[in-house]
Design a protein around this motif. Structure first.
Motif, mmCIF file in Angstrom:
data_model
loop_
_atom_site.group_PDB
_atom_site.id
_atom_site.type_symbol
_atom_site.label_atom_id
_atom_site.label_comp_id
_atom_site.label_asym_id
_atom_site.label_seq_id
_atom_site.Cartn_x
_atom_site.Cartn_y
_atom_site.Cartn_z
ATOM 1 N N GLU A 58 36.796 21.821 -36.706
ATOM 2 C CA GLU A 58 37.999 21.109 -37.122
ATOM 3 C C GLU A 58 38.892 21.908 -38.066
ATOM 4 O O GLU A 58 40.041 21.534 -38.310
ATOM 5 C CB GLU A 58 37.642 19.771 -37.775
ATOM 6 N N PHE A 59 38.381 23.019 -38.594
ATOM 7 C CA PHE A 59 39.166 23.821 -39.528
ATOM 8 C C PHE A 59 39.655 25.132 -38.915
ATOM 9 O O PHE A 59 40.187 25.993 -39.616
ATOM 10 C CB PHE A 59 38.334 24.133 -40.776
ATOM 11 N N LEU A 60 39.474 25.277 -37.613
ATOM 12 C CA LEU A 60 39.834 26.523 -36.933
ATOM 13 C C LEU A 60 40.804 26.269 -35.792
ATOM 14 O O LEU A 60 40.881 25.169 -35.249
ATOM 15 C CB LEU A 60 38.580 27.213 -36.382
ATOM 16 N N VAL A 61 41.548 27.316 -35.448
ATOM 17 C CA VAL A 61 42.341 27.323 -34.229
ATOM 18 C C VAL A 61 41.589 28.170 -33.216
ATOM 19 O O VAL A 61 41.175 29.295 -33.521
ATOM 20 C CB VAL A 61 43.740 27.925 -34.477
ATOM 21 N N LYS A 62 41.399 27.625 -32.032
ATOM 22 C CA LYS A 62 40.655 28.309 -30.972
ATOM 23 C C LYS A 62 41.613 28.606 -29.834
ATOM 24 O O LYS A 62 42.171 27.684 -29.222
ATOM 25 C CB LYS A 62 39.503 27.410 -30.506
ATOM 26 N N ILE A 63 41.850 29.881 -29.562
ATOM 27 C CA ILE A 63 42.780 30.261 -28.509
ATOM 28 C C ILE A 63 42.169 31.380 -27.668
ATOM 29 O O ILE A 63 41.208 32.032 -28.089
ATOM 30 C CB ILE A 63 44.138 30.725 -29.068
ATOM 31 N N GLU A 64 42.727 31.584 -26.492
ATOM 32 C CA GLU A 64 42.258 32.643 -25.603
ATOM 33 C C GLU A 64 43.239 33.806 -25.631
ATOM 34 O O GLU A 64 44.442 33.623 -25.404
ATOM 35 C CB GLU A 64 42.108 32.105 -24.182
ATOM 36 N N ILE A 65 42.732 34.998 -25.927
ATOM 37 C CA ILE A 65 43.546 36.202 -25.982
ATOM 38 C C ILE A 65 42.948 37.225 -25.019
ATOM 39 O O ILE A 65 41.805 37.642 -25.191
ATOM 40 C CB ILE A 65 43.607 36.794 -27.401
ATOM 41 N N ASN A 66 43.729 37.584 -24.001
ATOM 42 C CA ASN A 66 43.259 38.546 -22.993
ATOM 43 C C ASN A 66 41.909 38.147 -22.401
ATOM 44 O O ASN A 66 41.005 38.972 -22.250
ATOM 45 C CB ASN A 66 43.171 39.953 -23.601
ATOM 46 N N GLY A 67 41.753 36.849 -22.127
ATOM 47 C CA GLY A 67 40.536 36.357 -21.502
ATOM 48 C C GLY A 67 39.368 36.147 -22.446
ATOM 49 O O GLY A 67 38.277 35.785 -22.004
ATOM 50 N N GLU A 68 39.587 36.343 -23.753
ATOM 51 C CA GLU A 68 38.511 36.200 -24.732
ATOM 52 C C GLU A 68 38.852 35.092 -25.723
ATOM 53 O O GLU A 68 39.976 35.010 -26.212
ATOM 54 C CB GLU A 68 38.299 37.521 -25.475
ATOM 55 N N VAL A 69 37.874 34.227 -26.021
ATOM 56 C CA VAL A 69 38.084 33.137 -26.971
ATOM 57 C C VAL A 69 38.092 33.696 -28.396
ATOM 58 O O VAL A 69 37.156 34.395 -28.806
ATOM 59 C CB VAL A 69 36.987 32.065 -26.837
ATOM 60 N N CYS A 70 39.154 33.393 -29.129
ATOM 61 C CA CYS A 70 39.302 33.906 -30.495
ATOM 62 C C CYS A 70 39.565 32.756 -31.462
ATOM 63 O O CYS A 70 40.036 31.686 -31.075
ATOM 64 C CB CYS A 70 40.453 34.914 -30.564
ATOM 65 N N TYR A 71 39.261 33.004 -32.726
ATOM 66 C CA TYR A 71 39.344 31.964 -33.749
ATOM 67 C C TYR A 71 40.149 32.447 -34.947
ATOM 68 O O TYR A 71 40.150 33.637 -35.278
ATOM 69 C CB TYR A 71 37.940 31.571 -34.232
ATOM 70 N N SER A 72 40.814 31.504 -35.599
ATOM 71 C CA SER A 72 41.470 31.778 -36.873
ATOM 72 C C SER A 72 41.459 30.499 -37.699
ATOM 73 O O SER A 72 41.271 29.404 -37.162
ATOM 74 C CB SER A 72 42.909 32.263 -36.667
ATOM 75 N N ILE A 73 41.622 30.607 -39.005
ATOM 76 C CA ILE A 73 41.696 29.428 -39.873
ATOM 77 C C ILE A 73 42.965 28.654 -39.542
ATOM 78 O O ILE A 73 44.017 29.238 -39.303
ATOM 79 C CB ILE A 73 41.663 29.857 -41.350
ATOM 80 N N TYR A 74 42.868 27.315 -39.524
ATOM 81 C CA TYR A 74 43.900 26.494 -38.897
ATOM 82 C C TYR A 74 45.266 26.571 -39.560
ATOM 83 O O TYR A 74 46.279 26.287 -38.925
ATOM 84 C CB TYR A 74 43.432 25.036 -38.817
ATOM 85 N N HIS A 75 45.340 26.962 -40.834
ATOM 86 C CA HIS A 75 46.645 27.055 -41.502
ATOM 87 C C HIS A 75 46.609 28.168 -42.529
ATOM 88 O O HIS A 75 45.618 28.348 -43.237
ATOM 89 C CB HIS A 75 46.999 25.722 -42.175
ATOM 90 N N SER A 76 47.695 28.919 -42.600
ATOM 91 C CA SER A 76 47.734 30.081 -43.491
ATOM 92 C C SER A 76 47.592 29.689 -44.956
ATOM 93 O O SER A 76 46.999 30.423 -45.754
ATOM 94 C CB SER A 76 49.035 30.859 -43.285
ATOM 95 N N SER A 77 48.102 28.511 -45.329
ATOM 96 C CA SER A 77 47.985 28.070 -46.716
ATOM 97 C C SER A 77 46.531 27.784 -47.084
ATOM 98 O O SER A 77 46.071 28.113 -48.181
ATOM 99 C CB SER A 77 48.834 26.809 -46.940
ATOM 100 N N PHE A 78 45.787 27.176 -46.161
ATOM 101 C CA PHE A 78 44.364 26.925 -46.397
ATOM 102 C C PHE A 78 43.602 28.239 -46.494
ATOM 103 O O PHE A 78 42.709 28.393 -47.325
ATOM 104 C CB PHE A 78 43.801 26.049 -45.282
ATOM 105 N N ARG A 79 43.960 29.192 -45.635
ATOM 106 C CA ARG A 79 43.327 30.517 -45.692
ATOM 107 C C ARG A 79 43.561 31.162 -47.068
ATOM 108 O O ARG A 79 42.640 31.715 -47.676
ATOM 109 C CB ARG A 79 43.892 31.419 -44.596
ATOM 110 N N ASP A 80 44.800 31.081 -47.572
ATOM 111 C CA ASP A 80 45.113 31.675 -48.870
ATOM 112 C C ASP A 80 44.343 30.976 -49.987
ATOM 113 O O ASP A 80 43.875 31.619 -50.933
ATOM 114 C CB ASP A 80 46.619 31.584 -49.142
ATOM 115 N N TRP A 81 44.199 29.644 -49.872
ATOM 116 C CA TRP A 81 43.464 28.887 -50.887
ATOM 117 C C TRP A 81 41.989 29.294 -50.880
ATOM 118 O O TRP A 81 41.379 29.488 -51.935
ATOM 119 C CB TRP A 81 43.613 27.392 -50.602
ATOM 120 N N LEU A 82 41.418 29.445 -49.680
ATOM 121 C CA LEU A 82 40.019 29.879 -49.576
ATOM 122 C C LEU A 82 39.821 31.280 -50.172
ATOM 123 O O LEU A 82 38.791 31.553 -50.781
ATOM 124 C CB LEU A 82 39.585 29.869 -48.111
#
Length: 210
Positions: free
Chosen positions: A182-206
């Motif tokens: 629930e805290f990640l964005v899951k997207i496909e890049i060049n056929g591979e599943v990739c993850y990032s933190i769902y919002h840049s502000s939350f990433r900066d806070w972490l």
């Protein structure tokens, strides 16, 4: 009758009887009775709900254009004293996230880029769910790797690359990522599943915690 319940993800299942529906919601509904539930992204097998009645999932992330229009309406209706250029900047920064938008609206008078208290409290709830009693070494490594990645819409990192970066088993990495779904964005890049933190502000806070 329509019953609306917001932020179902904020409920602590440990406070309930084991095996019960989240928030003790009913399994069955009478005719013409509807529940409208909102929550952060979730995996169906971890929803905490057993529903024996027709249901439908509506994913707001699938409608970025309409979300952006709603963001602009909120700004127009609640932040009118601001100049149009600042309106546009806030609309971009919020990345269609209304909690960030609400927090920024509460903190217009604060110095630029300072996270308001309302948003800090919201992120603290996220953090408590992510770390549980204490972060494991693997979880810490995954989080540090995700924080090091720019959390933009088209950027992300695969479980395999995270495993290679912190020298851990890929299966364990995938398990951590699933727990933090629930805290990640899951997207496909060049056929591979990739993850990032769902919002840049939350990433900066972490990043300030670690």
């Amino acid at each position: 009758m329509i019953i609306a319940i917001d932020a179902l993800n904020a409920i602590d299942p440990r406070s309930q009887t084991p095996g019960s529906n989240l928030f003790y919601l009913p399994r069955y509904l009478r005719d013409r009775v509807y529940f409208l539930l909102t929550r952060r992204p979730f995996l169906r097998d971890k929803s905490g709900l057993l529903i024996e009645t027709p249901s439908q999932v509506f994913d707001l992330d699938a409608f970025p254009k309409q979300n952006r229009e709603d963001v602009q309406k909120y700004i127009d209706n609640n932040l009118k004293p601001l100049e149009q250029k600042l309106f546009d900047n806030i609309a971009d920064l919020c990345e269609n996230n209304f909690m960030y938008l609400k927090g920024m609206g509460d903190a217009i008078a604060l110095p630029l880029n300072q996270i308001p208290d309302t948003l800090k409290a919201y992120y603290q709830q996220h953090w408590q769910k992510m770390k549980g009693e204490e972060l494991s070494a693997v979880e810490l490594g995954v989080l540090q790797t995700l924080i090091a990645m720019p959390s933009m819409e088209k950027d992300g990192i695969s479980a395999q690359l995270i495993a290679e970066t912190i020298d851990e088993d890929e299966y364990e990495i995938e398990e951590v990522l699933e727990n933090w779904y629930e805290f990640l964005v899951k997207i496909e890049i060049n056929g591979e599943v990739c993850y990032s933190i769902y919002h840049s502000s939350f990433r900066d806070w972490l990043s300030q915690l670690l």
